[in-house]
Scaffold this motif. Structure first.
Motif, PDB file in Angstrom:
ATOM      1  N   TYR A 111      19.609 -43.210  -6.178  1.00 49.56           N
ATOM      2  CA  TYR A 111      19.917 -44.351  -5.333  1.00 49.56           C
ATOM      3  C   TYR A 111      19.910 -45.649  -6.139  1.00 49.56           C
ATOM      4  O   TYR A 111      18.981 -46.450  -6.042  1.00 49.56           O
ATOM      5  CB  TYR A 111      18.893 -44.467  -4.193  1.00 49.56           C
ATOM      6  CG  TYR A 111      18.759 -43.211  -3.374  1.00 49.56           C
ATOM      7  CD1 TYR A 111      19.767 -42.819  -2.501  1.00 49.56           C
ATOM      8  CD2 TYR A 111      17.627 -42.414  -3.475  1.00 49.56           C
ATOM      9  CE1 TYR A 111      19.658 -41.666  -1.757  1.00 49.56           C
ATOM     10  CE2 TYR A 111      17.497 -41.269  -2.741  1.00 49.56           C
ATOM     11  CZ  TYR A 111      18.523 -40.894  -1.876  1.00 49.56           C
ATOM     12  OH  TYR A 111      18.403 -39.751  -1.147  1.00 49.56           O
ATOM     13  N   PRO A 112      20.899 -45.870  -6.966  1.00 47.73           N
ATOM     14  CA  PRO A 112      20.934 -47.116  -7.750  1.00 47.73           C
ATOM     15  C   PRO A 112      20.869 -48.341  -6.838  1.00 47.73           C
ATOM     16  O   PRO A 112      21.624 -48.449  -5.868  1.00 47.73           O
ATOM     17  CB  PRO A 112      22.274 -47.029  -8.481  1.00 47.73           C
ATOM     18  CG  PRO A 112      22.609 -45.567  -8.504  1.00 47.73           C
ATOM     19  CD  PRO A 112      22.070 -45.014  -7.220  1.00 47.73           C
ATOM     20  N   GLY A 113      19.944 -49.225  -7.147  1.00 50.58           N
ATOM     21  CA  GLY A 113      19.828 -50.450  -6.380  1.00 50.58           C
ATOM     22  C   GLY A 113      19.062 -50.335  -5.094  1.00 50.58           C
ATOM     23  O   GLY A 113      18.837 -51.337  -4.413  1.00 50.58           O
ATOM     24  N   LYS A 114      18.644 -49.127  -4.713  1.00 49.68           N
ATOM     25  CA  LYS A 114      17.902 -48.938  -3.473  1.00 49.68           C
ATOM     26  C   LYS A 114      16.422 -48.764  -3.791  1.00 49.68           C
ATOM     27  O   LYS A 114      16.020 -48.559  -4.929  1.00 49.68           O
ATOM     28  CB  LYS A 114      18.436 -47.736  -2.689  1.00 49.68           C
ATOM     29  CG  LYS A 114      19.876 -47.906  -2.203  1.00 49.68           C
ATOM     30  CD  LYS A 114      20.281 -46.756  -1.304  1.00 49.68           C
ATOM     31  CE  LYS A 114      21.739 -46.889  -0.855  1.00 49.68           C
ATOM     32  NZ  LYS A 114      21.956 -48.086  -0.042  1.00 49.68           N
ATOM     33  N   LYS A 115      15.609 -48.797  -2.741  1.00 48.46           N
ATOM     34  CA  LYS A 115      14.167 -48.683  -2.902  1.00 48.46           C
ATOM     35  C   LYS A 115      13.813 -47.347  -3.552  1.00 48.46           C
ATOM     36  O   LYS A 115      14.340 -46.305  -3.175  1.00 48.46           O
ATOM     37  CB  LYS A 115      13.475 -48.784  -1.547  1.00 48.46           C
ATOM     38  CG  LYS A 115      11.956 -48.627  -1.631  1.00 48.46           C
ATOM     39  CD  LYS A 115      11.320 -48.795  -0.264  1.00 48.46           C
ATOM     40  CE  LYS A 115       9.817 -48.591  -0.333  1.00 48.46           C
ATOM     41  NZ  LYS A 115       9.141 -49.535  -1.215  1.00 48.46           N
ATOM     42  N   VAL A 116      12.908 -47.404  -4.527  1.00 51.13           N
ATOM     43  CA  VAL A 116      12.375 -46.194  -5.141  1.00 51.13           C
ATOM     44  C   VAL A 116      10.915 -46.076  -4.733  1.00 51.13           C
ATOM     45  O   VAL A 116      10.137 -47.009  -4.938  1.00 51.13           O
ATOM     46  CB  VAL A 116      12.491 -46.252  -6.678  1.00 51.13           C
ATOM     47  CG1 VAL A 116      11.837 -45.023  -7.296  1.00 51.13           C
ATOM     48  CG2 VAL A 116      13.948 -46.345  -7.094  1.00 51.13           C
ATOM     49  N   PHE A 117      10.561 -44.969  -4.155  1.00 46.98           N
ATOM     50  CA  PHE A 117       9.189 -44.782  -3.692  1.00 46.98           C
ATOM     51  C   PHE A 117       8.310 -44.333  -4.854  1.00 46.98           C
ATOM     52  O   PHE A 117       8.677 -43.470  -5.647  1.00 46.98           O
ATOM     53  CB  PHE A 117       9.139 -43.744  -2.566  1.00 46.98           C
ATOM     54  CG  PHE A 117       9.667 -44.275  -1.267  1.00 46.98           C
ATOM     55  CD1 PHE A 117       8.836 -44.939  -0.387  1.00 46.98           C
ATOM     56  CD2 PHE A 117      11.007 -44.131  -0.941  1.00 46.98           C
ATOM     57  CE1 PHE A 117       9.313 -45.449   0.809  1.00 46.98           C
ATOM     58  CE2 PHE A 117      11.501 -44.637   0.256  1.00 46.98           C
ATOM     59  CZ  PHE A 117      10.654 -45.298   1.132  1.00 46.98           C
TER      60      PHE A 117
END
Length: 348
Positions: A127-133
Motif C-alpha cells: 500500500y504505497p502512501g497508505k497507513k502501515v500498521f
C-alpha cells in the motif's frame, strides 16, 4: 434437552462482575505491585488472515484483558505461513497486548481458501502512501516462533486446574496434535490428561446441520484432525455450528459507518473493510463462541450429548451417556440485535 443458563445481566454489569469474580489462573502477576487476581486464561486457535470474524473475536478478547476480566494468553495460528503469524503480531501490537504469545503450525491444511486477503496489510510495499500498521516481532522472530503444540503444553502446564478456555475458530490440526502429544519438559502428562486437568472448556465454531448457507469450512478443511479432536477431547466442548453464525449479520457498510462515527479510522478492522473486498456473506461466526461464554442466557443451549460428525462435517447428536460433555448452542431469535450491540461494544 436444554440446560439451564445463568441469570440475565446487561453487558456492562456482567463485565464488571467478570472482572472481579473469575476463579482460576495466572501465576505471573507481580504481587508486590497489585493484588493478585484469579482469572480464566483464554487461548484462541485461529485460521487468521482469511475471514474477518477472527479479528472480531481477537478484538473482544483484548478488551476483556484490558478490564482484567481474563488473561489472554496466546494466539495459536493453525494456517500455514509466516504472514498469518505477522497478522497476529499486528493485532497484538495495535491493541497494546504484545504479551499475548503466538504459536504456529507448519503442517496445516495445504492451500486452504483465503476468503479475504487482508494479510497483505502486513506487507508495507502493498500500500504505497497508505497507513502501515506497526508490528512488534521482527521477521526473524516470526520465523522462530514456537510450534503451537509446544506452546500449548507450556501454557497448560503453568495454569491452574480447569482454568483455561480454548476458542477454536479454525482448523483442528493444533488441538488434535495437542491431544496426541506425549510427556515432555513441561509436563509428565500426555495430551489428553493435560487437557482433562487444565481446560475448563473448548468453544468451537465448527460443524453444521446441512442447513447452513455454506457447509462448515473449518472442520471440512481438515476432517482427519477434526475427527481426532472430537474423539479424544476430554474437556467439555461447546459447538457453535455454521447455522448459528449465519444468523448474526454485521454488514460491511455498517461496520465502516460505525468506525467513521467513532472516529476510529486508524483501526485495523476499518482498514480491512475499507481496502479489501469483504464478502457480504461474512457473518459473526467466530465471535459467537465468546458471546456464548459471556452471555449464556441469550442462547439456547442443547446437551449434554455424545456428538460425532459425518464425512460432510454434519453434527450428529447421539443419546447422552453419564460422561457426556458436549453441547450445541444457537442465539435466541429475539437476541440477535443484542448480539450485534455486544459485538459493537468491543470494536473500539
Amino acid at each position: 434437552m436444554k440446560i439451564k443458563t445463568l441469570l440475565m445481566f446487561p453487558l456492562l454489569p456482567l463485565l464488571l462482575l467478570l472482572a472481579t469474580t473469575f476463579v482460576a489462573c495466572s501465576d505471573d502477576d507481580n504481587e508486590t505491585e497489585k493484588p493478585k487476581v484469579n482469572r480464566m486464561v483464554a487461548i484462541v486457535d485461529t485460521d487468521i488472515a482469511s475471514s474477518t470474524d477472527d479479528l472480531f473475536l481477537l478484538t473482544a478478547l483484548y478488551h476483556l484483558a484490558d478490564m482484567n476480566a481474563l488473561k489472554f494468553a496466546a494466539i495459536m495460528v493453525n494456517r500455514n505461513g509466516e504472514v498469518n503469524a505477522k497478522m497476529a503480531d499486528l493485532m497484538n501490537t495495535y491493541h497494546n497486548h504484545t504479551e499475548v504469545q503466538i504459536g504456529v503450525t507448519h503442517s496445516g491444511p495445504e492451500n486452504p481458501t483465503v476468503w479475504c486477503d487482508y494479510w497483505k496489510m502486513c506487507e508495507p510495499e502493498t500500500y504505497p502512501g497508505k497507513k502501515v500498521f506497526a508490528r512488534t516481532l521482527s521477521d526473524t522472530e516470526i520465523r522462530n516462533l514456537p510450534d503451537a503444540v509446544t506452546l500449548y503444553r507450556k501454557i497448560l502446564s503453568e495454569s491452574r486446574d480447569h482454568s483455561v478456555l480454548i476458542f477454536s475458530v479454525g482448523f483442528a490440526n493444533n488441538l488434535s496434535r495437542l491431544l496426541m502429544s506425549q510427556p515432555d519438559e513441561y509436563s509428565s502428562l500426555d495430551g489428553v490428561e493435560l487437557v482433562r486437568r487444565k481446560v475448563k472448556g473448548v468453544h468451537l465454531q465448527a460443524g453444521h446441520y446441512g442447513k447452513a448457507e455454506e457447509p462448515d469450512y473449518n472442520f471440512m478443511s481438515d476432517p482427519e484432525h477434526a475427527k481426532i479432536l472430537i474423539e479424544k477431547c476430554p474437556a467439555p466442548m461447546f459447538f457453535s455450528p455454521q447455522e448459528a453464525g449465519d444468523l448474526v449479520n454485521y454488514k460491511p457498510e455498517d461496520i465502516l459507518a460505525d468506525y467513521e462515527f467513532w472516529g476510529k479510522t486508524d483501526h485495523p478492522m476499518y482498514h480491512v473493510y475499507k481496502h479489501h473486498f469483504v464478502d457480504p456473506g461474512q457473518r459473526m461466526w467466530d465471535v459467537l463462541t465468546l458471546m456464548q461464554w459471556l452471555q449464556p442466557d441469550y442462547f439456547d443451549i442443547y446437551g449434554p450429548y455424545e456428538i460425532s460428525i459425518t464425512d460432510d462435517m454434519i453434527l450428529i447428536q447421539n443419546p447422552p451417556l453419564p460422561t457426556s460433555n458436549r453441547y450445541v448452542f444457537f442465539p435466541k431469535s429475539d437476541s440477535l440485535k443484542y448480539m450485534l450491540s455486544c459485538i459493537q461494544s468491543y470494536m473500539i
